[in-house]
Design a protein around this motif. Structure first.
Motif, mmCIF file in Angstrom:
data_model
loop_
_atom_site.group_PDB
_atom_site.id
_atom_site.type_symbol
_atom_site.label_atom_id
_atom_site.label_comp_id
_atom_site.label_asym_id
_atom_site.label_seq_id
_atom_site.Cartn_x
_atom_site.Cartn_y
_atom_site.Cartn_z
ATOM 1 N N TRP A 64 0.828 -1.206 0.000
ATOM 2 C CA TRP A 64 0.000 0.000 0.000
ATOM 3 C C TRP A 64 0.863 1.257 0.000
ATOM 4 C CZ3 TRP A 64 -4.243 2.110 -1.337
ATOM 5 C CH2 TRP A 64 -4.545 3.388 -0.893
ATOM 6 N N ARG A 65 1.878 1.288 0.830
ATOM 7 C CA ARG A 65 2.722 2.496 0.913
ATOM 8 C C ARG A 65 3.396 2.793 -0.421
ATOM 9 N NH1 ARG A 65 4.218 0.461 6.650
ATOM 10 N NH2 ARG A 65 2.683 1.613 7.874
ATOM 11 N N GLY A 66 3.886 1.771 -1.085
ATOM 12 C CA GLY A 66 4.499 1.974 -2.402
ATOM 13 C C GLY A 66 3.484 2.440 -3.426
ATOM 14 N N PHE A 67 2.311 1.817 -3.409
ATOM 15 C CA PHE A 67 1.253 2.191 -4.349
ATOM 16 C C PHE A 67 0.765 3.614 -4.083
ATOM 17 C CE2 PHE A 67 -3.272 2.370 -5.507
ATOM 18 C CZ PHE A 67 -3.180 2.060 -6.851
ATOM 19 N N ALA A 68 0.508 3.936 -2.813
ATOM 20 C CA ALA A 68 0.019 5.273 -2.465
ATOM 21 C C ALA A 68 1.041 6.346 -2.830
ATOM 22 C CB ALA A 68 -0.326 5.344 -0.973
ATOM 23 N N ALA A 69 2.324 6.057 -2.621
ATOM 24 C CA ALA A 69 3.360 7.023 -2.993
ATOM 25 C C ALA A 69 3.377 7.253 -4.499
ATOM 26 C CB ALA A 69 4.725 6.538 -2.506
ATOM 27 N N ALA A 70 3.218 6.181 -5.275
ATOM 28 C CA ALA A 70 3.197 6.321 -6.736
ATOM 29 C C ALA A 70 1.981 7.128 -7.190
ATOM 30 C CB ALA A 70 3.202 4.944 -7.400
ATOM 31 N N VAL A 71 0.835 6.874 -6.592
ATOM 32 C CA VAL A 71 -0.370 7.633 -6.931
ATOM 33 C C VAL A 71 -0.203 9.095 -6.519
ATOM 34 C CG1 VAL A 71 -2.836 7.917 -6.445
ATOM 35 C CG2 VAL A 71 -1.910 5.635 -6.883
ATOM 36 N N ASP A 72 0.345 9.340 -5.331
ATOM 37 C CA ASP A 72 0.570 10.720 -4.887
ATOM 38 C C ASP A 72 1.487 11.464 -5.849
ATOM 39 O OD1 ASP A 72 -1.058 10.562 -2.662
ATOM 40 O OD2 ASP A 72 0.585 10.155 -1.258
ATOM 41 N N ARG A 73 2.551 10.796 -6.294
ATOM 42 C CA ARG A 73 3.458 11.451 -7.260
ATOM 43 C C ARG A 73 2.723 11.773 -8.550
ATOM 44 N NH1 ARG A 73 6.948 7.518 -5.355
ATOM 45 N NH2 ARG A 73 6.584 6.192 -7.173
ATOM 46 N N THR A 74 1.895 10.852 -8.988
ATOM 47 C CA THR A 74 1.169 11.046 -10.246
ATOM 48 C C THR A 74 0.143 12.156 -10.138
ATOM 49 O OG1 THR A 74 1.480 8.709 -10.771
ATOM 50 C CG2 THR A 74 -0.235 9.872 -11.984
ATOM 51 N N LEU A 75 -0.534 12.235 -9.016
ATOM 52 C CA LEU A 75 -1.603 13.220 -8.848
ATOM 53 C C LEU A 75 -1.137 14.571 -8.331
ATOM 54 C CD1 LEU A 75 -4.434 11.014 -7.278
ATOM 55 C CD2 LEU A 75 -4.158 11.712 -9.666
ATOM 56 N N SER A 76 0.110 14.688 -7.925
ATOM 57 C CA SER A 76 0.555 15.939 -7.312
ATOM 58 C C SER A 76 0.474 17.101 -8.303
ATOM 59 C CB SER A 76 1.974 15.802 -6.771
ATOM 60 O OG SER A 76 2.891 15.645 -7.827
ATOM 61 N N ASP A 77 0.144 18.252 -7.755
ATOM 62 C CA ASP A 77 0.057 19.479 -8.556
ATOM 63 C C ASP A 77 1.430 20.133 -8.612
ATOM 64 O OD1 ASP A 77 -2.651 19.173 -8.901
ATOM 65 O OD2 ASP A 77 -3.178 20.424 -7.184
ATOM 66 N N GLY A 78 1.613 20.947 -9.633
ATOM 67 C CA GLY A 78 2.802 21.773 -9.721
ATOM 68 C C GLY A 78 4.094 21.016 -9.929
ATOM 69 N N GLN A 79 4.072 19.976 -10.734
ATOM 70 C CA GLN A 79 5.305 19.271 -11.052
ATOM 71 C C GLN A 79 6.255 20.273 -11.716
ATOM 72 O OE1 GLN A 79 6.036 15.775 -11.002
ATOM 73 N NE2 GLN A 79 4.194 15.259 -9.869
ATOM 74 N N PRO A 80 7.518 20.254 -11.382
ATOM 75 C CA PRO A 80 8.470 21.207 -11.995
ATOM 76 C C PRO A 80 8.447 21.119 -13.518
ATOM 77 C CG PRO A 80 9.507 19.979 -10.210
ATOM 78 C CD PRO A 80 8.147 19.370 -10.446
ATOM 79 N N GLY A 81 8.357 22.276 -14.161
ATOM 80 C CA GLY A 81 8.412 22.339 -15.611
ATOM 81 C C GLY A 81 7.102 22.054 -16.308
ATOM 82 N N GLU A 82 6.036 21.775 -15.591
ATOM 83 C CA GLU A 82 4.754 21.480 -16.233
ATOM 84 C C GLU A 82 3.792 22.638 -16.056
ATOM 85 O OE1 GLU A 82 2.699 17.769 -16.074
ATOM 86 O OE2 GLU A 82 4.430 16.824 -15.122
ATOM 87 N N THR A 83 3.021 22.869 -17.097
ATOM 88 C CA THR A 83 1.936 23.836 -17.029
ATOM 89 C C THR A 83 0.707 23.168 -17.605
ATOM 90 O OG1 THR A 83 2.414 24.722 -19.210
ATOM 91 C CG2 THR A 83 3.512 25.797 -17.341
ATOM 92 N N ASP A 84 -0.416 23.858 -17.538
ATOM 93 C CA ASP A 84 -1.658 23.292 -18.045
ATOM 94 C C ASP A 84 -1.599 23.027 -19.545
ATOM 95 O OD1 ASP A 84 -3.873 25.113 -15.832
ATOM 96 O OD2 ASP A 84 -2.801 23.231 -15.564
#
Length: 141
Positions: A114-134
């Motif tokens: 679960w911890r590995g899966f939740a961390a991967a989902v959190d990374r995927t869903l996080s806002d404001g990834q460096p270098g990304e815009t809408d």
């Protein structure tokens, strides 16, 4: 007949709330067994107590009636066992569930997964990834 903007907004909000509940229900379905094992690991518990603890932890979508079949499956698979004990308030004995050694091992493995899966989902869903815009994926450029 025309629909007022406020009515449209209210309907959209209600539809979004239903969709959010459905998503939470589907997500929970995949980890409910781990949640039950974790609660039972704290101390032996009976069905109503498990449902109440889930609700206290923000998982109020789980009804008492929906956990009993899962408890039976966990027991059949040897992850928990059950015993009857008198109710502290008197009355009929209650069926309490406790973890077996296999249940403790399954919970430890499930927590790691679960911890590995939740961390991967959190990374995927996080806002404001460096270098990304809408407009990062705008193919019309």
């Amino acid at each position: 007949m025309t629909i007022a903007p406020a009515d449209t907004e209210t309907a959209a909000a209600a539809k979004a709330a239903v969709a959010a509940d459905q998503r939470r229900s589907q997500l929970l379905r995949g980890v409910l067994d781990l949640c039950l094992l974790a609660l039972i690991a704290e101390r032996p518990r009976y069905g109503f107590e498990i449902a109440a603890s889930l609700a206290e932890n923000g998982l109020e979508l789980v009804s008492e009636g929906s956990i009993y079949p899962l408890l039976a499956r966990l027991q059949k698979s040897g992850l928990i066992d059950a015993y009857r004990a008198s109710s502290p308030a008197g009355g009929a004995p209650r069926k309490y569930y406790r973890l077996t050694d296999a249940g403790r091992a399954a919970l430890a493995a499930g927590r790691t997964t679960w911890r590995g899966f939740a961390a991967a989902v959190d990374r995927t869903l996080s806002d404001g990834q460096p270098g990304e815009t809408d407009d990062t994926h705008d193919t019309n450029r």
